[in-house]
Enzyme design. Structure first.
Site, short mmCIF file in Angstrom:
data_model
loop_
_atom_site.label_atom_id
_atom_site.label_comp_id
_atom_site.label_asym_id
_atom_site.label_seq_id
_atom_site.Cartn_x
_atom_site.Cartn_y
_atom_site.Cartn_z
N GLU A 100 41.03 41.77 81.76
CA GLU A 100 39.85 41.07 82.25
C GLU A 100 38.57 41.62 81.62
O GLU A 100 38.47 42.80 81.33
CB GLU A 100 39.77 41.22 83.77
CG GLU A 100 40.92 40.50 84.47
CD GLU A 100 41.08 40.81 85.95
OE1 GLU A 100 41.63 39.97 86.65
OE2 GLU A 100 40.63 41.88 86.40
N CYS A 113 31.21 43.46 80.18
CA CYS A 113 31.97 44.64 80.55
C CYS A 113 33.37 44.47 79.93
O CYS A 113 34.09 43.54 80.25
CB CYS A 113 32.03 44.72 82.07
SG CYS A 113 32.95 46.13 82.68
N CYS A 120 45.61 51.52 83.57
CA CYS A 120 44.90 52.78 83.32
C CYS A 120 45.76 53.93 83.81
O CYS A 120 46.45 53.81 84.82
CB CYS A 120 43.56 52.79 84.08
SG CYS A 120 42.54 54.24 83.75
N CYS A 124 42.52 57.18 89.51
CA CYS A 124 41.47 57.50 90.49
C CYS A 124 41.84 56.79 91.79
O CYS A 124 42.22 55.63 91.80
CB CYS A 124 40.11 57.03 89.98
SG CYS A 124 39.63 57.83 88.44
N CYS A 127 40.20 53.34 92.89
CA CYS A 127 40.08 52.25 91.91
C CYS A 127 41.34 51.41 91.85
O CYS A 127 42.45 51.92 91.79
CB CYS A 127 39.77 52.83 90.54
SG CYS A 127 39.67 51.59 89.23
N GLU A 176 40.69 53.52 80.40
CA GLU A 176 39.84 54.67 80.09
C GLU A 176 39.57 54.64 78.58
O GLU A 176 40.47 54.94 77.78
CB GLU A 176 40.56 55.96 80.52
CG GLU A 176 39.97 57.25 79.97
CD GLU A 176 38.48 57.42 80.21
OE1 GLU A 176 38.00 57.17 81.33
OE2 GLU A 176 37.78 57.80 79.24
N SER A 229 31.72 58.93 84.87
CA SER A 229 32.04 58.60 86.26
C SER A 229 32.24 59.91 87.00
O SER A 229 33.31 60.51 86.94
CB SER A 229 33.30 57.74 86.32
OG SER A 229 33.06 56.51 85.67
N ASN A 231 31.23 60.80 90.56
CA ASN A 231 31.84 60.41 91.84
C ASN A 231 32.10 61.52 92.85
O ASN A 231 32.70 61.28 93.91
CB ASN A 231 33.17 59.67 91.62
CG ASN A 231 32.98 58.36 90.89
OD1 ASN A 231 31.91 57.77 90.96
ND2 ASN A 231 33.99 57.92 90.17
N CYS A 348 32.97 46.58 89.97
CA CYS A 348 33.52 47.86 89.53
C CYS A 348 34.76 48.21 90.34
O CYS A 348 34.75 48.14 91.57
CB CYS A 348 32.52 48.98 89.74
SG CYS A 348 30.97 48.77 88.92
N1 SAH Z 1 37.70 54.65 83.03
C1 SAH Z 1 36.29 54.59 82.72
C2 SAH Z 1 35.80 53.16 82.54
C3 SAH Z 1 35.84 52.32 83.79
S1 SAH Z 1 34.24 52.28 84.48
C4 SAH Z 1 35.50 55.28 83.81
O1 SAH Z 1 36.04 55.50 84.89
O2 SAH Z 1 34.35 55.63 83.57
C5 SAH Z 1 34.55 51.75 86.09
C6 SAH Z 1 33.58 52.37 87.06
O3 SAH Z 1 33.81 51.81 88.35
C7 SAH Z 1 33.75 53.87 87.19
O4 SAH Z 1 32.48 54.48 87.24
C8 SAH Z 1 34.43 54.02 88.55
O5 SAH Z 1 34.12 55.24 89.15
C9 SAH Z 1 33.88 52.84 89.31
N2 SAH Z 1 34.74 52.33 90.37
C10 SAH Z 1 36.08 52.36 90.44
N3 SAH Z 1 36.50 51.77 91.57
C11 SAH Z 1 35.39 51.34 92.21
C12 SAH Z 1 35.18 50.61 93.41
N4 SAH Z 1 36.19 50.19 94.14
N5 SAH Z 1 33.91 50.34 93.77
C13 SAH Z 1 32.87 50.72 92.99
N6 SAH Z 1 33.02 51.38 91.85
C14 SAH Z 1 34.27 51.69 91.46
#
Ligand code: SAH
Length: 363
Positions: A100, A113, A120, A124, A127, A176, A229, A231, A348
């Site tokens: 997507e 995006c 992946c 995490c 996610c 990633e 990221s 978090n 996200c």
């Molecule tokens: N793998 C890379 C690229 C993906 S970016 C990375 O993690 O940076 C996707 C972003 O969405 C990341 O910053 C992640 O922390 C965030 N994310 C993941 N799940 C989410 C959710 N349910 N709500 C909001 N942000 C989320």
């Protein structure tokens, strides 16, 4: 691990840099080098996918290309529109994988995006993409094709007279990016090339969970912007949420950020998903200020997009504002990011192509 996505025996044309395309055109197809440049411009500047329309190329050359090269590694099989203007495109690869990309128009930019992997491996906890595991890397052609396909559709939808309406690219889709570094780098070379789409490094951001050695390579071998990221505000918490932290902890990550070459005035973006009762306390905000004290940083606070079954909740608006204010008082620039495309699961952490029974079966 990676099942081949290419059509058997055919070169994936969209993933060849001008240099590689020239070698292919000269060595494999027996043409003169300038034909490669012509073809490259057709494909990457104008986004043309039909050889018939490349009228200044000799018919015999087009015939050989038809046999030997693939120009359409992806096809759009679902397009979902959010009430806020966001559009989620679902693409199908030749080996029937689904990925997507999310188009986000705003007053001053048109951002895509982009995904870099099918699924992946980073797992995490919060996610949705992480629940899929890694199915395979996307090829450079599949990464570039997302941009070309969406450019074409946006130009049509919005009746724009230009072939490249997208202004910004964020590598924040499925996967990633730094776990697929070589293909990412090839795709960036193509997307930034003057004879191609010519995206500026100022308008491209690559986001990572923090693969420390790869952050170093990104800094040394490309000139795009970096997002992390983060978090979490301490190691125990981050290791719980993001397993990668057990390999490279926060100190290692911040150290890599401090060494990342920053062009004048540029900052590293830190993404911080606010999870109610998990990482959204005043103490977390204060720890974050300490962590980022010596890093040119900008923090994007992301309200959590709830995913069924993962067990996390979004923080309240008031809490997010208090969190931001503590960062601001500590001289850390922080912004609460607007949520986009939630209604179509395009926000996200929601990209997992679970919207159709068909998709579920394929995965
Ligand atoms: N793998 C890379 C690229 C993906 S970016 C990375 O993690 O940076 C996707 C972003 O969405 C990341 O910053 C992640 O922390 C965030 N994310 C993941 N799940 C989410 C959710 N349910 N709500 C909001 N942000 C989320």
């Amino acid at each position: 691990m990676s099942a081949s996505a290419s059509v058997v025996g055919k070169a994936e044309l969209l993933g060849l840099t001008l240099e590689a395309l020239t070698a292919f055109v000269v060595d494999d197809l027996g043409e003169r080098p300038f034909r490669a440049r012509q073809l490259y411009r057709w494909v990457h500047q104008r986004g043309e996918t039909e050889l018939e329309r490349m009228t200044d190329l000799p018919a015999a050359f087009r015939g050989r290309l038809r046999e030997r090269a693939d120009l359409t590694p992806l096809r759009v099989d679902l397009e979902q529109r959010s009430i806020d203007g966001t559009v989620k495109y679902r693409f199908r690869t030749h080996d029937d994988r689904l990925i997507e990309s999310v188009y986000m128009p705003s007053a001053d930019r048109r951002t895509l995006c982009v995904s870099t992997q099918v699924g992946c491996a980073m797992a995490c906890r919060f996610c949705m993409t992480g629940t899929l595991g890694l199915l395979r890397n996307l090829t450079a052609a599949e990464i570039v094709a997302q941009v070309h396909e969406v450019n074409r559709r946006v130009a049509l939808d919005e009746a724009l007279p230009i072939s490249r309406p997208l202004s910004n690219l964020v590598f924040m889709g499925m996967g990633e990016p730094l776990h697929n570094f070589e293909n990412l780098k090839t795709a960036l070379t193509i997307l930034q090339s003057e004879e191609g789409p010519n995206f500026s490094h100022r308008h491209i951001t690559v986001s990572t969970v923090g693969l420390v050695p790869m952050i170093e390579r990104l800094g040394a071998e490309t000139d795009v912007k970096l997002a992390i990221s983060l978090n979490a505000s301490h190691d125990a918490q981050r290791s719980e949420l993001m397993p990668i932290n057990r390999k490279w902890n926060i100190a290692a990550l911040i150290d890599a950020c401090q060494r990342f070459p920053l062009r004048q005035g540029r900052r590293i973006t830190f993404e911080y998903v606010l999870l109610q009762g998990v990482n959204d306390t005043d103490a977390d905000a204060r720890r974050l200020v300490e962590l980022l004290r010596d890093v040119p940083a900008k923090v994007n606070l992301i309200p959590y997009n709830e995913n069924p079954g993962l067990g996390f909740q979004s923080t309240t608006e008031g809490r997010a504002e208090t969190f931001r204010d503590i960062l601001a008082k500590g001289h850390v620039a922080a912004f609460i990011r607007a949520n986009r495309g939630r209604d179509i699961a395009a926000a996200c952490g929601q990209l997992a192509n679970l919207q159709g029974g068909e998709a579920r079966q394929t995965l």
